[in-house]
Design an enzyme around this catalytic site. Structure first.
Site, mmCIF file in Angstrom:
data_model
loop_
_atom_site.group_PDB
_atom_site.id
_atom_site.type_symbol
_atom_site.label_atom_id
_atom_site.label_comp_id
_atom_site.label_asym_id
_atom_site.label_seq_id
_atom_site.Cartn_x
_atom_site.Cartn_y
_atom_site.Cartn_z
ATOM 1 N N GLU A 83 4.249 56.140 -6.597
ATOM 2 C CA GLU A 83 3.504 54.981 -7.100
ATOM 3 C C GLU A 83 4.428 53.968 -7.752
ATOM 4 O O GLU A 83 4.248 52.750 -7.595
ATOM 5 C CB GLU A 83 2.431 55.439 -8.100
ATOM 6 C CG GLU A 83 1.353 56.340 -7.511
ATOM 7 C CD GLU A 83 0.414 55.606 -6.571
ATOM 8 O OE1 GLU A 83 0.546 54.377 -6.429
ATOM 9 O OE2 GLU A 83 -0.448 56.262 -5.968
ATOM 10 N N ASP A 230 -0.410 59.118 5.370
ATOM 11 C CA ASP A 230 -0.637 57.766 5.887
ATOM 12 C C ASP A 230 0.586 56.864 5.946
ATOM 13 O O ASP A 230 1.027 56.442 7.016
ATOM 14 C CB ASP A 230 -1.762 57.096 5.094
ATOM 15 C CG ASP A 230 -1.572 57.208 3.576
ATOM 16 O OD1 ASP A 230 -0.564 57.781 3.139
ATOM 17 O OD2 ASP A 230 -2.445 56.715 2.838
ATOM 18 N N GLU A 342 -7.525 48.950 2.123
ATOM 19 C CA GLU A 342 -7.022 49.277 3.472
ATOM 20 C C GLU A 342 -7.883 48.689 4.583
ATOM 21 O O GLU A 342 -7.353 48.240 5.607
ATOM 22 C CB GLU A 342 -6.911 50.793 3.638
ATOM 23 C CG GLU A 342 -5.728 51.432 2.934
ATOM 24 C CD GLU A 342 -5.950 51.579 1.437
ATOM 25 O OE1 GLU A 342 -4.970 51.810 0.703
ATOM 26 O OE2 GLU A 342 -7.113 51.454 0.990
ATOM 27 N N THR A 428 3.518 48.886 1.998
ATOM 28 C CA THR A 428 2.216 49.551 1.942
ATOM 29 C C THR A 428 1.383 49.045 0.771
ATOM 30 O O THR A 428 0.174 49.225 0.757
ATOM 31 C CB THR A 428 2.394 51.082 1.852
ATOM 32 O OG1 THR A 428 1.149 51.717 2.124
ATOM 33 C CG2 THR A 428 2.897 51.497 0.474
#
Length: 886
Positions: A83, A230, A342, A428
């Site tokens: 993170e 992912d 997303e 991302t």
């Protein structure tokens, strides 16, 4: 953003319901979620480049000055490496990228001298200690001040990390190396990626969810494109785009071929086992996979991207937001929605690829739902439950970093942008990194010679970026033609099959096999299915999924028969799901040494005794029947008579099992799942339905236990031989269980001085509220219509299985630690607190029954010492369970 600055700054995140900042350590811990918070003004850093995208350049300039002036990266706090990398390091690099772009334009940021990059480099060095492993995979957490193995670090003992956690570093670390000329960051990130690639499952070319950072062994061997994996796939493709290294593209193509071969079941994306990729690992999907259509667009594989995106949109239209997880029949599995971006990301990429205005309407729906359901006075609040619309006091930094960025770009015209977005790639976390980095400070060898790549025959691999001229030549309706069959996939409004009324009139052809007659254990039925192009897939949880491929049918007429069969199966499944739902039941082990403490959550039956109307339940010793499947006449009736029969799931209807054991004299039945390892911890509970016939002749109670819970009873039989259980609608307290029975004598005070206790004290203690009761389950269980061999039930498209999962799965074993001396009925008792002082219960062992108990003992000829000797083992077991209760 303004609310965050007004009410929360310098805290990491805004709490939009209470209009204050979330400071780690000052709010109740949320577990791993809080590992993103490092007391470094997370939301401000994460939002920097969003301000520039939205043409808020003055606000951006002020925000950069705040970051430089106020943010401290040297805090004694343990944070997530993953993170912190994507949000903070990525935010600093994205801010630096747009800052130098604005400076070059000559109007803003003229004072800027790379301060954000200096902070990014400082943070990069603080993350490097996490890579101090033999494998090169980073520890999942690091202390910003003390690193990993320092005595004061409070981290460094972890052994596992997720694949995405270790494989989502290359863009930020490589960009940091290219910006600064310091190659160590890119080297560490490449080493981690190389290790994961080497550890892939070679036969399937898939990777697992969790890996041991020291040995490289896969800890969780399921594989999908959602949570835990992912962004690993995302970064392989984007690393090729940003860095120009062919090895990353070759790896991505290899993985992508495996994904489309095993995981993609259009429009679904279902997890599988890396060693047995034809076997689904679960029957639900998580919301993080919503990024995948966007990645497929970047890959150039548009058709499956359109299909999956449309399926997700239909789920959103049903629930207003995408639940954190939903089943294959599109029911809510996890109801939360933390405002994840997303789906908006994939919507933006699909619009860029197709130019189809349909995706503008999708974006409009997203904005309207946000304003209507998530907007609160101080910001936007996460949804605690998409079904009820309840809020959570939470607004994650990624909401500002990604959601508004993608939605703005979706609607923005070229003239609305102050720079060319095509010059950048999105991380991302949607941070912007300039593509010119590919030719800057190249110090890493681009050729990876350690591994040979599999030759893949797939023309799609010729595409690296979408090209609308190739994909949609003069066909503006192309995307719509793909979406159209999926319009009603969530509501299952498929073309209606032939009704029974129509058949009775002789109109329309009849399929050779009716859905209501289908048995998965019948070889003739399986042969008919094969002829109709219908394949049967055994799922891990014991269910059976039916999928039709018309091209595999023997003829066009057989394919039509298969379609009608599937439609019937869907209607049959829907009818069963609409039937009355029953709550879970309880199987409570009441014999030595359990004494009612162990409660197993059981699935109910739609036939037989209704335990909710028989509060006392059914109590008896258990016995294993022969044959164990219970599908024929019981051959050991003398062992089953007046007992509760144990039998294995499979090979015949539940109702047939019930009739056979009832005929043998059993007073109840427990069906144990035959699927090894199944548990109510991980699988939804369901209820056992009848066989389509009248089941009024079945009068005994029947309950279903998953394999894990059933083995608890079987193990108890092996160890203690005589095992007594109570079948009931909910767990009973021990005072109710042992009322009128001699076994409660074990509760006599272990100091053997009970008879000398003060009568007045006893009467006083008798008024203590000692009665407790195990919390009962409120979730509904679904229905099972038939019980074919192997425990599989017929299912069709969506959730064709007549086993309808419950809304949630409850814990498999709950400890109902009730005081046997409690007074009053169990219905009036309150649930026991999760944690109680260890010495509380012995102090409460003086009860109102003492006087009657004393009289009972005095009336016996047998001396008390003899009785206590007989029950000495039980007393010791009871005392041991008191000590080991938690």
């Amino acid at each position: 953003f303004c609310s965050q600055q007004e009410h929360a700054y310098p805290a990491d995140e805004l709490m939009p319901l209470t209009c204050r900042g979330r400071v780690r350590g000052q709010e109740p811990s949320r577990g791993d979620v809080d590992d993103a918070l490092g007391k470094f003004s997370l939301t401000l850093i994460d939002t920097l480049d969003t301000l520039v995208v939205l043409n808020k350049t003055k606000e951006f300039e002020e925000a950069v000055k705040k970051v430089i002036k106020d943010v401290n990266l040297d805090n004694d706090i343990v944070v997530s490496v993953f993170e912190t990398n994507i949000r903070v390091l990525g935010g600093l690099l994205g801010g630096h990228s747009v800052a130098i772009m604005l400076k070059e334009k000559g109007e803003y940021m003229q004072w800027y001298n790379g301060e954000l990059l200096h902070m990014a480099k400082e943070l990069g060095y603080k993350l490097l200690p996490a890579f101090n492993t033999t494998s090169g995979l980073p520890y999942p957490r690091v202390n910003l001040k003390f690193g990993v193995r320092h005595p004061e670090a409070r981290t460094g003992t972890e052994t596992d990390t997720c694949t995405a956690c270790a494989g989502t570093l290359i863009l930020e670390f490589a960009a940091l190396s290219r910006f600064t000329g310091t190659s160590i960051f890119e080297e560490y990130a490449r080493k981690a990626l190389d290790f994961i690639w080497e550890k892939r499952q070679r036969s399937s070319n898939l990777v697992g969810v969790t890996i041991n950072i020291h040995t490289g062994d896969w800890v969780r061997k399921d594989s999908g494109v959602g949570a835990g994996i992912d962004s690993y796939y995302e970064y392989l493709l984007k690393a090729y785009v940003l860095l120009g290294d062919d090895s990353f593209l070759e790896r991505f193509n290899t993985h992508y071929d495996a994904i489309m071969r095993y995981i993609s079941q259009p429009p679904l994306l279902l997890d599988v086992h890396i060693h047995k990729p034809m076997l689904n690992a679960r029957t639900w999907m998580d919301s993080l996979l919503a990024f995948f259509p966007g990645l497929q667009v970047l890959k150039g594989d548009i058709r499956p991207a359109i299909e999956t995106h449309e399926m997700l949109y239909q789920v959103i239209k049903k629930h207003n937001f995408l639940p954190e997880a939903f089943t294959t029949d599109f029911r809510v599995h996890w109801a939360q929605h933390p405002l994840r971006p997303e789906f908006a990301e994939s919507t933006y990429f699909l619009y860029k690829a197709t130019g189809d205005p349909y995706y503008l309407e999708v974006g409009k729906t997203l904005i309207e739902n946000l304003n209507k359901y998530a907007r609160v006075p101080c910001g936007f609040a996460a949804m605690k439950d998409v079904r009820t619309g309840s809020h959570e006091d939470r607004m994650d930094s990624f909401f500002l970093a990604e959601m508004f960025k993608y939605l703005y770009l979706l609607f923005a015209d070229k003239e609305d942008m102050i720079f060319d977005i095509e010059d950048y790639i999105f991380t991302t976390e949607a941070h912007l990194l300039p593509l010119w980095l590919s030719t800057t400070n190249q110090t890493i060898s681009k050729k990876n010679t350690s591994t040979e790549y599999t030759e893949l025959d797939d023309s799609n691999f010729d595409w690296t970026c979408p090209n609308t001229q190739i994909l949609f030549p003069n066909d503006p309706m192309f995307a719509q033609s793909i979406r159209e069959p999926l319009k009603n996939v969530v509501d299952k409004s498929c073309p209606r099959g032939i009704s029974r009324a129509e058949e009775s009139l002789g109109s329309g052809p009849k399929p050779p096999l009716r859905a209501r007659d289908f048995m998965a254990s019948n070889p003739e039925h399986l042969e008919i299915l094969k002829k109709m192009g219908v394949s049967l897939i055994h799922l891990k949880d014991g269910r059976v999924q039916l999928v039709q491929h018309a091209v595999q049918a023997a003829s066009s007429l057989d394919a039509e028969d298969g379609l009608r069969f599937m439609q019937e199966m869907i209607e049959l499944s829907s009818q069963q799901q609409k039937e009355q739902q029953l709550p879970p039941r309880a199987v409570q082990i009441v014999s030595h040494p359990f004494f009612g403490r162990v409660v197993l959550t059981a699935g109910p039956a739609q036939f037989g005794m209704d335990l909710s109307k028989h509060k006392a339940g059914t109590r008896g010793f258990v016995a294993t029947i022969k044959p164990y499947n219970g599908c024929s006449e019981i051959t050991n009736p003398e062992a089953v008579k007046e007992k509760i029969a144990l039998m294995q799931r499979g090979q015949c209807m539940f109702a047939e099992k019930a009739r056979n054991i009832q005929k043998a004299g059993a007073i109840g039945g427990i069906v144990i799942d035959d699927n090894e390892g199944s548990s109510s911890d991980t699988a939804p509970l369901f209820q056992m339905a009848g066989d389509g016939k009248n089941t009024d002749d079945i009068t005994i109670p029947m309950l279903f236990l998953f394999n894990k819970e059933g083995n608890i009873i079987l193990d108890a039989i092996r160890e203690y031989e005589a095992v007594e259980v109570l079948l009931s609608d909910k767990a009973k307290d021990r005072a109710t269980i042992f009322k009128g029975k001699m076994i409660p004598n074990y509760i006599i005070d272990s100091n053997l001085e009970m008879e000398n206790m003060d009568q007045k004290s006893s009467e006083s203690d008798s008024h203590k509220p000692n009665s407790e009761e195990a919390p009962s389950e409120s979730q509904d269980a679904g229905a099972v219509s038939e019980e074919p061999e192997g425990g599989g039930e017929s299912s069709a498209v969506g959730d064709p299985d007549p086993l309808s999962p419950a809304s949630t799965a409850s814990a498999s074993v709950s400890m109902a630690d009730e005081d046997p001396h409690a007074s009053g009925p169990s219905e009036a008792s309150a649930p026991e607190p999760a944690c109680t002082p260890g010495d509380s219960q012995p102090q409460e062992q003086n009860s109102q029954t003492e006087a009657s108990s004393k009289a009972h003992w005095d009336s016996k000829v047998q001396p008390m010492e003899s009785i206590l000797a007989d029950w000495n083992e039980d007393i010791e077991a009871f005392e041991m369970m008191e000590k080991d209760e938690l």
